[in-house]
Design an enzyme around this catalytic site. Structure first.
Site: not given
Ligand code: NAD
Length: 303
Positions: A260, A278
Site C-alpha cells: 500500500e 484503505h
C-alpha cells in the site's frame, strides 16, 4: 496525581475527558522534547497513534509506566513482548472502525452489482452506456462471510435487512453469533461454492495469508463477487488477476493491498475491479470513536 503522556495527537474531546477524570495530561512536542526514552520517566501511561514507536528501549527507560494505549487498530508500533515482560498493560481500540468497515462492504457490493464506478467513468467520458450495464439485485442473494468476528457480525446484521442469505465461516465457535443474525455456519469450501458475494474479515496471519488463491477462485461461481476489506495478502493478488482476466468470477472489490500503495497497478486497473485506498475505516465517526475509546481505556486502566 497520575500522569499521562500523549505522544501522538488525539481528539480534543478525548483529552478533555482524561483531564476531567483527574489525570495530568502532557502533550508531547516531538521537536522540543527530545527522544521519548528521555521523556517517559514519571509517566503512568503513554498514548500513541501510529507515529510514535514504543520500543523495548522506551519501555526499559520508563520507571512508572503501567499502561500503553494505542489509539487505533494495529499494535505494530508497540513492543508487546517487552511490555508483557515489564508487567505493562497494552490496550488498543479495534472496536472503533467496525461499523464503518461493515458499511463499506455494502458500498462495495452495491457498486459492483450495479456497476456504479464503471457507469460513472463512462458518463464522465460523455458515453451513455445503458445497455451494457444491466445489473443484479442483492435481494435473496447469498453472502458468504469469512471471519465472523466484530466486522463479520456487523456485516451479517446488515445483510438481513436486504433479505440476503448469510453463510459464515470461522475457526472459532460462532454458534451464538449465527443464532443472533440468522447466519448459517458452514465450512470454507461450501461457502466458496455457494456464495454470490464473498466478504473477508480475517486478520492477516500465516494461516490466512493467501487463503483465497487459485484453488479457491476455481470453486467460486462465475457470477460471484469477492470483497476484501480485511488485510492485503489474504487474497492472493496474482490469482485474483488471473480469475478476473479469465472471467472465473464476476468481479472484486479491494480496500486493502499486499503493498500500500500497490507497486503494480495492473490489478487495480481491471474494469471489473472496484478499488479504494484503505478507506474502510476512514470516517468521521470512526475517528471520533477512537478518541472516545482511548479516553475510556486510559481512565479505566489507571483506576
Ligand atoms: P476480529 O478479531 O473481531 O475478527 C476476526 C475473525 O477472524 C475472528 O473471529 C477469528 O476467529 C477469525 N479467523 C481467524 N483466523 C481465521 C481463519 N484462518 N479462518 C477463518 N476465520 C478466521 O477482527 P475484526 O475487527 O472483525 O477485523 C477483521 C479484519 O478487518 C482484520 O484483518 C482487520 O485488520 C481488518 N480491518 C480493516 C480495516 C480497514 O480499514 N480496511 C479496518 C479495521 C479492521
Amino acid at each position: 496525581m497520575r500522569r499521562v503522556l500523549l505522544a501522538d495527537p488525539i481528539e480534543e474531546s478525548a483529552m478533555a475527558r482524561i483531564k476531567a477524570a483527574g489525570l495530568e495530561v502532557v502533550v508531547r512536542n516531538k521537536d522540543k522534547d527530545g527522544p521519548i526514552e528521555a521523556q517517559i520517566k514519571g509517566f503512568d501511561c503513554v498514548v500513541v497513534r501510529s507515529a510514535t514507536k514504543i520500543t523495548r528501549e522506551v519501555i526499559e527507560a520508563a520507571d512508572k509506566l503501567k499502561l500503553i494505549v494505542r489509539a487505533g487498530v494495529g499494535l505494530d508500533n508497540v513492543d508487546k513482548v517487552a511490555a508483557d515482560e515489564h508487567g505493562i498493560e497494552v490496550q488498543n481500540t479495534p472496536e472503533a472502525p467496525t461499523v464503518s468497515v461493515a458499511e463499506m462492504v455494502f458500498a462495495m457490493m452495491f457498486a459492483m452489482a450495479r456497476s456504479v464506478t464503471q457507469a460513472d467513468k463512462y458518463m464522465k467520458e460523455e458515453r451513455w452506456e445503458k445497455k451494457i450495464l444491466t445489473g443484479t439485485e442483492l435481494w435473496k442473494k447469498t453472502l458468504g462471510i469469512i471471519g465472523f468476528g466484530r466486522i463479520g457480525y456487523e456485516v451479517a446484521k446488515r445483510a438481513r435487512a436486504l433479505d440476503m442469505e448469510v453463510l459464515a465461516y470461522d475457526v472459532v465457535n460462532i454458534d451464538e453469533l449465527c443464532k443472533k443474525t440468522g447466519a448459517k455456519k458452514t465450512d470454507l469450501k461450501s461457502l466458496l461454492k455457494s456464495s454470490d458475494y464473498i466478504s473477508l474479515h480475517v486478520p492477516l496471519l500465516p494461516q490466512t495469508k493467501g487463503m483465497i488463491g487459485l484453488d479457491e477462485f476455481a470453486l467460486m461461481k462465475k457470477t460471484a463477487f469477492i470483497i476484501n476489506t480485511s488485510r492485503g495478502g489474504v487474497v492472493d493478488e496474482k490469482a485474483l488477476l488471473k480469475a478476473l482476466k479469465e472471467e472465473q468470477i464476476a468481479g472484486a472489490a479491494l480496500d486493502v493491498f499486499e503493498n500500500e500503495p500497490p507497486l503494480e497497478w495492473e490489478l487495480v486497473k481491471q474494469p471489473r475491479l472496484v478499488a479504494t485506498p484503505h478507506l474502510a475505516s476512514s470516517t468521521k465517526e470512526a475517528q471520533e470513536r477512537v478518541g472516545e475509546l482511548t479516553a475510556d481505556k486510559v481512565i479505566e486502566g489507571l483506576k
